[in-house]
Design an enzyme around this catalytic site. Sequence first.
Site: not given
Length: 436
Positions: A167, A205, A283
């Site tokens: 992402h 992801d 992230s």
Amino acid sequence: MMNFLRRAVSSSKQSSLIRIVAVATTTSGIVYAKTNPDAGTTISLAIPESVKESLSLPWQIPQGLIHRPDQSLFGNIAAFSSRVSPKSEAPANANDDEERVPVEASDSPKPSSGYLGRDTIANAAARIGPAVVNLSVPQGFYGISTGKSIGSGTIIDADGTILTCAHVVVDFQNIRQSSKGRVDVTLQDGRTFEGVVVNADLQSDIALVKIKSKTPLPTAKLGFSSKLCPGDWVIAVGCPLSLQNTITAGIVSCVDRKSSDLGLGGIRREYLQTDCAINAGNSGGPLVNLDGEVIGVNIMKVLAADGLGFSVPIDSVSKIIEHFKKSGVIRPWLGLKMIELNKMILAQLKERDPMFPDVERGILVPTVIPGSPADRAGFKPGDVVVRFDGKPVETIKEIIEIIDDRVGKRMQVVVERSNKERVTLEIIPEEANPDM
């Protein structure tokens, strides 16, 4: 021991002997006394290195009376049984206020699992730090720039392969047309590169970015998430809120948090839950153990709570990377909802329904999706799977590992049903719908 204390007190140096014996008894040490009619009584004691280093005035103990813990006083008998921290890099007489610089990874001692020394976290961060990068991707639509997506990543190969979250670098909603798979990469040492997304799996992801460098690149070592236990110390490294080279520490809160526990539907996944501070920009960054090894990829947090962060276990990531090297990630689909059984659940189910299958282990099938491979194979709600492809199974994870990427391969499944009925079914997994 009391007689020994009385003899010690009767000597001319009573206070010194009492201090020595007190240190030995409070640190799990062993006191060794030797009596010589001509020379008097000699007392030797062994104390842990960490305690020895902390001794200072007024504790003036002659060095001749101290034995290192690795020196046996009684043959091969271990001198100490208490758990102590690893030896600190700083000397015993170092001033706590002095500036400490973490030792390079090649020179620093490897921390023992489960122990925290003075520089344990600092040394783990020093090992992983140079390999952690800042990632930014230009965002926009119809040629209009709307800013940048900021995230983190880890260089896992000297060829420039960077592990991160999908992402962070992939267009989920077709709004990053301007990026065309290009990623700006900034290393801890200040070098910048233009990378390209080479692989991405939206379900897990996980993504890989590649950069090219004529000079050597720092790399991180991958560990094993299967070795983690709740309560283990870990650190998170990344670029939260664009603050590069940020380190936070915490513990593993749960090693197998189910995606269903988080309200995430679709394909079953498991995460590492930690209480490390995780924020926007973390992230894709690494979750690291005390040996400086990557044991997870930080992926998300609960916005309405503190100390609830989640990472993809590195064991799962390693399998995804192997699939990337082959033909991409393939996920078989059976069309079953499954529940793992234990003794307590089995006892409760049998108490509620005397006709429940008489099994000691297995996986309960509460739901069969109509039209799925499992439906066509003849599965029924209430079946208990006890063998899959010839192997006994007790957990859903075991079934997933058996199936692996064997789409289209016929497998035999043994299920137990009420009235002590045992049935063997044949199922052919299909590839999962990527939109699930």
